[in-house]
Write a protein that holds these residues in place. Structure first.
Motif, PDB file in Angstrom:
ATOM      1  N   CYS A  82       0.834  -1.201   0.000  1.00  0.00           N
ATOM      2  CA  CYS A  82       0.000   0.000   0.000  1.00  0.00           C
ATOM      3  C   CYS A  82       0.876   1.261   0.000  1.00  0.00           C
ATOM      4  CB  CYS A  82      -0.935  -0.017   1.199  1.00  0.00           C
ATOM      5  SG  CYS A  82      -2.030  -1.456   1.189  1.00  0.00           S
ATOM      6  N   CYS A 126      -3.863  -7.978   2.182  1.00  0.00           N
ATOM      7  CA  CYS A 126      -2.530  -7.377   2.069  1.00  0.00           C
ATOM      8  C   CYS A 126      -1.849  -7.424   3.419  1.00  0.00           C
ATOM      9  CB  CYS A 126      -2.639  -5.931   1.598  1.00  0.00           C
ATOM     10  SG  CYS A 126      -1.023  -5.152   1.428  1.00  0.00           S
ATOM     11  N   CYS A 128       1.336  -5.969   3.814  1.00  0.00           N
ATOM     12  CA  CYS A 128       2.548  -5.187   3.538  1.00  0.00           C
ATOM     13  C   CYS A 128       3.113  -4.541   4.806  1.00  0.00           C
ATOM     14  CB  CYS A 128       2.295  -4.140   2.460  1.00  0.00           C
ATOM     15  SG  CYS A 128       1.330  -2.722   3.000  1.00  0.00           S
ATOM     16  N   CYS A 133      -1.441   0.765   5.198  1.00  0.00           N
ATOM     17  CA  CYS A 133      -2.057  -0.480   4.719  1.00  0.00           C
ATOM     18  C   CYS A 133      -3.560  -0.504   4.996  1.00  0.00           C
ATOM     19  CB  CYS A 133      -1.394  -1.690   5.360  1.00  0.00           C
ATOM     20  SG  CYS A 133      -1.985  -3.235   4.638  1.00  0.00           S
ATOM     21  N   VAL A 134      -4.336  -0.838   3.941  1.00  0.00           N
ATOM     22  CA  VAL A 134      -5.787  -0.925   4.123  1.00  0.00           C
ATOM     23  C   VAL A 134      -6.231  -2.372   4.349  1.00  0.00           C
ATOM     24  CG1 VAL A 134      -6.324   1.170   2.835  1.00  0.00           C
ATOM     25  CG2 VAL A 134      -6.233  -1.022   1.618  1.00  0.00           C
TER      26      VAL A 134
HETATM   27 ZN   LIG Z   1      -0.996  -3.155   2.500  1.00  0.00          ZN
END
Ligand SMILES: [Zn+2]
Length: 162
Positions: A82, A126, A128, A133-134
């Motif tokens: 993200c 995700c 990350c 980050c969502v």
């Molecule tokens: Zn992310």
């Protein structure tokens, strides 16, 4: 000397990623994204792209797609973040990965996979770990939709709030 090396990823714990072997300046072409050039018709008719894993499929133009899911395409190992430091870039039928920030030696190279926001987004969590980050792999322009959802679910699940 190559600008990257392949090693175990911090983002995709089960997989590998690409890491900078030296400082890379913003705007540098790091690696070509290669694969099989196929027609849109082949994409439509192929079971492979039947919604399951669109990660490696790129739209080149109105007639052709690029299927990057081939063993010789090292760039396919680049993970989504993200807060990505690289992005896909293309001209004609060629694709490559370009640094969009100055990258420090030892950093993992990351891209924005550019998935749209739709009912299937939960298929692609995700991990990350970036501050932005969502929680799901969704392209930057669509993430606000998820952030809004996160505000709603925040009380039920504080882990989603960071
Ligand atoms: Zn992310």
């Amino acid at each position: 000397m190559k600008l990257f090396r392949v090693k175990k990823s911090n983002i995709d714990k089960k997989g590998r990623g690409l890491y900078a072997t030296k400082d890379i300046k913003e705007g540098t072409k790091i690696i070509n994204y290669v694969g099989k050039i196929i027609t849109k018709k082949q994409t439509e008719e192929s079971e492979k792209f039947n919604n399951a894993k669109p990660i490696y499929l790129f739209n080149l133009n109105s007639r052709y797609d690029l299927d990057g899911d081939v063993s010789w395409n090292t760039a396919r190992l680049i993970n989504h973040s993200c807060s990505n430091n690289c992005d896909y870039d293309g001209k004609g039928l060629k694709l490559w990965v370009t640094a969009i920030k100055n990258i420090k030696k030892g950093e993992e190279l990351t891209c924005d996979y550019g998935f749209g926001y739709d009912e299937d987004y939960k298929q692609f969590p995700c991990k990350c770990g970036s501050i932005n980050c969502v929680g799901y792999i969704v392209r930057e322009g669509s993430r606000w939709r998820i952030n809004k959802k996160f505000k709603v679910s925040f009380k039920k699940n504080p882990r989603l709030s960071r």
